[in-house]
Design a protein around this motif. Structure first.
Motif, PDB file in Angstrom:
ATOM      1  N   GLU A 143      47.908  36.809  33.898  1.00 24.30           N
ATOM      2  CA  GLU A 143      47.001  35.881  33.227  1.00 24.30           C
ATOM      3  C   GLU A 143      47.674  34.525  33.058  1.00 24.30           C
ATOM      4  OE1 GLU A 143      44.155  35.654  29.294  1.00 24.30           O
ATOM      5  OE2 GLU A 143      44.536  37.540  30.318  1.00 24.30           O
ATOM      6  N   PRO A 144      47.119  33.488  33.650  1.00 23.27           N
ATOM      7  CA  PRO A 144      47.799  32.191  33.653  1.00 23.27           C
ATOM      8  C   PRO A 144      47.652  31.441  32.337  1.00 23.27           C
ATOM      9  CG  PRO A 144      45.735  32.041  34.840  1.00 23.27           C
ATOM     10  CD  PRO A 144      45.891  33.489  34.441  1.00 23.27           C
ATOM     11  N   ASN A 145      48.515  30.432  32.161  1.00 15.17           N
ATOM     12  CA  ASN A 145      48.507  29.643  30.926  1.00 15.17           C
ATOM     13  C   ASN A 145      47.757  28.323  31.084  1.00 15.17           C
ATOM     14  OD1 ASN A 145      50.209  28.001  32.426  1.00 15.17           O
ATOM     15  ND2 ASN A 145      52.079  28.655  31.386  1.00 15.17           N
ATOM     16  N   ASP A 146      47.023  28.165  32.171  1.00 17.80           N
ATOM     17  CA  ASP A 146      46.309  26.916  32.416  1.00 17.80           C
ATOM     18  C   ASP A 146      45.186  26.724  31.391  1.00 17.80           C
ATOM     19  OD1 ASP A 146      47.509  26.359  35.256  1.00 17.80           O
ATOM     20  OD2 ASP A 146      46.852  28.441  35.258  1.00 17.80           O
ATOM     21  N   PRO A 147      45.082  25.536  30.787  1.00 17.77           N
ATOM     22  CA  PRO A 147      44.124  25.347  29.694  1.00 17.77           C
ATOM     23  C   PRO A 147      42.667  25.580  30.081  1.00 17.77           C
ATOM     24  CG  PRO A 147      45.100  23.247  30.373  1.00 17.77           C
ATOM     25  CD  PRO A 147      45.892  24.326  31.022  1.00 17.77           C
ATOM     26  N   TYR A 148      42.302  25.307  31.337  1.00 14.82           N
ATOM     27  CA  TYR A 148      40.910  25.495  31.749  1.00 14.82           C
ATOM     28  C   TYR A 148      40.605  26.930  32.188  1.00 14.82           C
ATOM     29  CZ  TYR A 148      39.188  20.714  31.371  1.00 14.82           C
ATOM     30  OH  TYR A 148      38.751  19.507  30.879  1.00 14.82           O
ATOM     31  N   PHE A 149      41.614  27.788  32.181  1.00 13.53           N
ATOM     32  CA  PHE A 149      41.374  29.174  32.592  1.00 13.53           C
ATOM     33  C   PHE A 149      40.327  29.844  31.702  1.00 13.53           C
ATOM     34  CE2 PHE A 149      42.604  33.758  32.443  1.00 13.53           C
ATOM     35  CZ  PHE A 149      42.207  34.075  33.737  1.00 13.53           C
ATOM     36  N   VAL A 150      40.282  29.477  30.431  1.00 15.88           N
ATOM     37  CA  VAL A 150      39.300  30.094  29.527  1.00 15.88           C
ATOM     38  C   VAL A 150      37.868  29.735  29.919  1.00 15.88           C
ATOM     39  CG1 VAL A 150      40.896  30.206  27.588  1.00 15.88           C
ATOM     40  CG2 VAL A 150      39.479  28.170  27.879  1.00 15.88           C
ATOM     41  N   HIS A 192      46.508  14.988  43.565  1.00 12.46           N
ATOM     42  CA  HIS A 192      46.019  15.602  42.327  1.00 12.46           C
ATOM     43  C   HIS A 192      47.147  16.457  41.741  1.00 12.46           C
ATOM     44  CE1 HIS A 192      43.730  18.025  39.509  1.00 12.46           C
ATOM     45  NE2 HIS A 192      42.628  17.325  39.766  1.00 12.46           N
ATOM     46  N   PRO A 193      47.463  16.304  40.442  1.00  8.87           N
ATOM     47  CA  PRO A 193      48.610  17.039  39.878  1.00  8.87           C
ATOM     48  C   PRO A 193      48.485  18.553  39.949  1.00  8.87           C
ATOM     49  CG  PRO A 193      47.318  15.967  38.146  1.00  8.87           C
ATOM     50  CD  PRO A 193      46.833  15.418  39.447  1.00  8.87           C
ATOM     51  N   ASP A 194      47.248  19.058  40.052  1.00 12.69           N
ATOM     52  CA  ASP A 194      47.090  20.510  40.133  1.00 12.69           C
ATOM     53  C   ASP A 194      46.852  20.988  41.565  1.00 12.69           C
ATOM     54  OD1 ASP A 194      47.506  22.549  38.322  1.00 12.69           O
ATOM     55  OD2 ASP A 194      45.378  22.990  38.053  1.00 12.69           O
ATOM     56  N   CYS A 225      39.221  25.666  44.107  1.00 12.34           N
ATOM     57  CA  CYS A 225      38.688  27.034  44.014  1.00 12.34           C
ATOM     58  C   CYS A 225      39.585  28.020  44.754  1.00 12.34           C
ATOM     59  CB  CYS A 225      37.281  27.097  44.600  1.00 12.34           C
ATOM     60  SG  CYS A 225      36.032  26.173  43.694  1.00 12.34           S
ATOM     61  N   ALA A 226      40.104  27.593  45.887  1.00 13.64           N
ATOM     62  CA  ALA A 226      40.917  28.488  46.713  1.00 13.64           C
ATOM     63  C   ALA A 226      42.323  28.661  46.170  1.00 13.64           C
ATOM     64  CB  ALA A 226      40.976  27.964  48.145  1.00 13.64           C
ATOM     65  N   ALA A 227      42.977  27.554  45.787  1.00 15.19           N
ATOM     66  CA  ALA A 227      44.415  27.691  45.501  1.00 15.19           C
ATOM     67  C   ALA A 227      44.983  26.544  44.686  1.00 15.19           C
ATOM     68  CB  ALA A 227      45.192  27.821  46.811  1.00 15.19           C
ATOM     69  N   GLU A 228      44.288  26.102  43.625  1.00 23.00           N
ATOM     70  CA  GLU A 228      44.942  25.085  42.801  1.00 23.00           C
ATOM     71  C   GLU A 228      46.158  25.707  42.116  1.00 23.00           C
ATOM     72  OE1 GLU A 228      43.313  23.696  38.872  1.00 23.00           O
ATOM     73  OE2 GLU A 228      41.520  24.760  39.551  1.00 23.00           O
ATOM     74  N   VAL A 229      47.097  24.872  41.741  1.00 19.02           N
ATOM     75  CA  VAL A 229      48.350  25.354  41.157  1.00 19.02           C
ATOM     76  C   VAL A 229      48.039  26.120  39.875  1.00 19.02           C
ATOM     77  CG1 VAL A 229      50.624  24.714  40.302  1.00 19.02           C
ATOM     78  CG2 VAL A 229      49.567  23.396  42.148  1.00 19.02           C
ATOM     79  N   THR A 230      48.610  27.301  39.755  1.00 23.03           N
ATOM     80  CA  THR A 230      48.267  28.216  38.673  1.00 23.03           C
ATOM     81  C   THR A 230      49.485  28.509  37.809  1.00 23.03           C
ATOM     82  OG1 THR A 230      46.550  29.189  40.077  1.00 23.03           O
ATOM     83  CG2 THR A 230      47.272  30.506  38.197  1.00 23.03           C
ATOM     84  N   ASN A 231      49.219  28.694  36.515  1.00 22.37           N
ATOM     85  CA  ASN A 231      50.261  29.033  35.537  1.00 22.37           C
ATOM     86  C   ASN A 231      51.272  27.902  35.360  1.00 22.37           C
ATOM     87  OD1 ASN A 231      51.022  31.115  33.685  1.00 22.37           O
ATOM     88  ND2 ASN A 231      52.843  31.498  34.917  1.00 22.37           N
ATOM     89  N   ASN A 232      50.767  26.657  35.370  1.00 26.33           N
ATOM     90  CA  ASN A 232      51.637  25.493  35.177  1.00 26.33           C
ATOM     91  C   ASN A 232      51.224  24.674  33.963  1.00 26.33           C
ATOM     92  OD1 ASN A 232      49.238  24.549  36.263  1.00 26.33           O
ATOM     93  ND2 ASN A 232      50.212  22.907  37.438  1.00 26.33           N
ATOM     94  N   SER A 233      50.380  25.264  33.104  1.00 30.41           N
ATOM     95  CA  SER A 233      49.905  24.606  31.873  1.00 30.41           C
ATOM     96  C   SER A 233      49.117  23.331  32.152  1.00 30.41           C
ATOM     97  CB  SER A 233      51.086  24.289  30.938  1.00 30.41           C
ATOM     98  OG  SER A 233      51.773  25.470  30.581  1.00 30.41           O
ATOM     99  N   GLY A 240      44.017  31.913  44.889  1.00 24.39           N
ATOM    100  CA  GLY A 240      45.203  32.186  45.693  1.00 24.39           C
ATOM    101  C   GLY A 240      46.523  32.042  44.978  1.00 24.39           C
ATOM    102  N   TRP A 241      46.517  31.587  43.729  1.00 29.46           N
ATOM    103  CA  TRP A 241      47.684  31.415  42.852  1.00 29.46           C
ATOM    104  C   TRP A 241      48.792  30.593  43.520  1.00 29.46           C
ATOM    105  CZ3 TRP A 241      48.264  33.980  37.830  1.00 29.46           C
ATOM    106  CH2 TRP A 241      49.475  33.687  37.195  1.00 29.46           C
ATOM    107  N   ASN A 242      49.630  31.208  44.370  1.00 30.73           N
ATOM    108  CA  ASN A 242      50.744  30.493  45.010  1.00 30.73           C
ATOM    109  C   ASN A 242      50.491  30.198  46.486  1.00 30.73           C
ATOM    110  OD1 ASN A 242      52.489  30.105  42.875  1.00 30.73           O
ATOM    111  ND2 ASN A 242      53.578  32.025  43.184  1.00 30.73           N
ATOM    112  N   SER A 243      49.257  30.335  46.933  1.00 33.46           N
ATOM    113  CA  SER A 243      48.951  30.042  48.334  1.00 33.46           C
ATOM    114  C   SER A 243      49.013  28.537  48.581  1.00 33.46           C
ATOM    115  CB  SER A 243      47.563  30.574  48.699  1.00 33.46           C
ATOM    116  OG  SER A 243      47.495  31.970  48.506  1.00 33.46           O
ATOM    117  N   LEU A 244      49.169  28.169  49.836  1.00 33.09           N
ATOM    118  CA  LEU A 244      49.277  26.758  50.217  1.00 33.09           C
ATOM    119  C   LEU A 244      47.951  26.253  50.783  1.00 33.09           C
ATOM    120  CD1 LEU A 244      52.779  26.862  51.952  1.00 33.09           C
ATOM    121  CD2 LEU A 244      52.240  26.199  49.600  1.00 33.09           C
TER     122      LEU A 244
END
Length: 438
Positions: A143-150, A192-194, A225-233, A240-244
């Motif tokens: 479960e990621p810590n990204d603020p928009y995950f909720v 884009h930072p994410d 939608c496919a692979a923005e940077v995840t769990n980076n607050s 895709g979490w860590n996909s490129l």
């Protein structure tokens, strides 16, 4: 009097500590964990849980506390633990090992109208209670810590968990590390930072974007939608979490056909197409050849059904043997239920469906969305979610072929009651990645 005040202060400190140190963790309502002194709870042999009454609990003060919190049932927290047992034969090492006695830990279940804090207060002061704690839903590693995950109900639906793609347990198994997803679109906002840490700047990528046109902005939404940077607050989470992300810039059918083939030649294992053309396109056979070549090179190709009904073929989604055709779901009552979007194309070539309504993802323009996140939707948001799932499957089992991954995604989708009567809208059902890993 002094002793009573001291006990009250200790009680207040203990409860306050619980609610300070675990403020970010989900406390389970309607239950507490109690370790009793030996012999206080008398469960019948072989029973693991029983109703609360004087036959099962001889201590009247504990019974009174149970009545105050409207407790209904008491259950062994460790049903396999044997009272007084301090050593056991290990089935793993085949040796006698020391163990701690966990037989006196019990779960007390009570009415949800009573707060956990009040229940703790009742039991902490009892002499036959060694310790009492709230029960906790721990934070899953996935479960990621990204603020928009909720807000990303498509990844974790907090209203009705049946109607999401259930990403959290899937992420516990794989993060899709370094699998390249090509975004066949009008460019991606690479700064884009994410998105920036996931942008593939090597061979096959085309770097650049134009936020002044809808075609230029579209790819940034899709990429998130496919692979923005995840769990980076920052921002939200991508499937895709860590996909490129391998961005491509093409606007005509032939340009996009080239992008598909070239992406596969440069190692994109997944190629997403959130766009479509029709049967009357004079370059349709050229597009089909490029898609077939990319498929033969081993890529999983996803395509959106399109949003210009009524029913007709939309390509590349309708290249059935080579592309996963993705439909979108509309949410009702904040996600309590879902149904196929009425504004999407339908047809026998649809394979699967995923949420496609108010999908929070990376925004191309910060003057419109200062946080860099914006709601997106329709089938353009559906295909990249499935692309992210394909990337996870490649990561969890690199030996899988693209055909196997396509079949797994389609065969493990879930049909809900009534959907089977409308296969042209739902295909084989809602994609649920965790079902694909078992």
């Amino acid at each position: 009097m002094r002793e009573k005040i001291l006990k009250s202060l200790i009680l207040f400190t203990v409860i306050s500590t619980f609610y300070t140190t675990i403020a970010q963790i989900n406390i389970v309502p309607g239950r507490i964990i109690v370790e009793f002194m030996p012999g206080v709870i008398l469960l019948p042999q072989e029973a693991t849980k029983v109703p609360i009454n004087k036959q099962n609990i001889w201590d009247t003060k504990i019974l009174e506390a149970c009545n105050k919190i409207k407790a209904e049932e008491i259950e062994k927290a460790f049903p396999s633990a044997i009272a007084g047992q301090t050593s056991i034969l290990s089935p793993i090492t085949n040796e006698i090992v020391n163990v701690s006695d966990l037989s006196q830990y019990f779960i007390i279940k009570f009415d949800n109208s009573v707060s956990v804090k009040d229940a703790l207060r009742e039991f902490l002061v009892l002499s036959n209670v060694k310790q009492v704690t709230p029960d906790i839903y721990p934070i899953l590693d996935g479960e990621p810590n990204d603020p928009y995950f909720v807000k990303q109900w498509h990844l974790k639906n907090r209203v009705n968990p049946m109607f999401d793609i259930n990403m959290v347990p899937a992420w516990d198994l794989t993060k899709g590390d370094n699998i390249k997803i090509a975004i066949i679109d009008g460019g991606v906002r690479h700064d884009h930072p994410d998105l920036y840490p996931h942008i593939w700047f090597g061979a096959g990528s085309e770097i650049g974007y134009d936020t002044t046109t809808s075609a230029g902005r579209h790819g940034t939404y899709v990429a998130g939608c496919a692979a923005e940077v995840t769990n980076n607050s920052v921002g939200g989470a991508g499937v895709g979490w860590n996909s490129l992300i391998m961005p491509r810039i093409g606007y005509t059918t032939v340009e996009k056909a080239n992008d598909i083939y070239d992406a596969a030649l440069n190692g994109a294992k997944v190629i997403n197409n959130s766009w479509h053309t029709h049967d009357d396109d004079p370059n349709l056979s050229t597009l089909q050849t490029a898609v077939q070549n990319a498929f033969n090179l081993g890529a999983v190709i996803t395509g959106s059904m399109g949003n210009d009904p009524p029913s007709h073929n939309t390509y590349p989604a309708a290249f059935n043997n080579y592309v996963i055709a993705c439909g979108a779901l509309l949410k009702v009552n904040n996600g309590d239920t879902v149904y196929a979007r009425p504004d999407q194309n339908t047809g026998s070539f649809i394979d699967v469906t995923v949420p496609g309504d108010t999908i929070w993802t990376t925004a191309p323009r910060f003057d419109w969305f200062p946080d860099g996140m914006a709601p997106f939707g329709m089938t353009s948001s559906a295909a990249p979610q499935v692309a992210g799932v394909a990337a996870l499957l490649f990561a969890v089992n690199p030996s899988l072929t693209n055909t196997q991954i396509m079949n797994i995604i389609k065969q493990t989708a879930r049909l809900f009651p009534g959907w089977e009567t409308e296969p042209n809208k739902y295909g084989t059902g809602l994609v649920i990645p965790i079902r694909q890993f078992f």
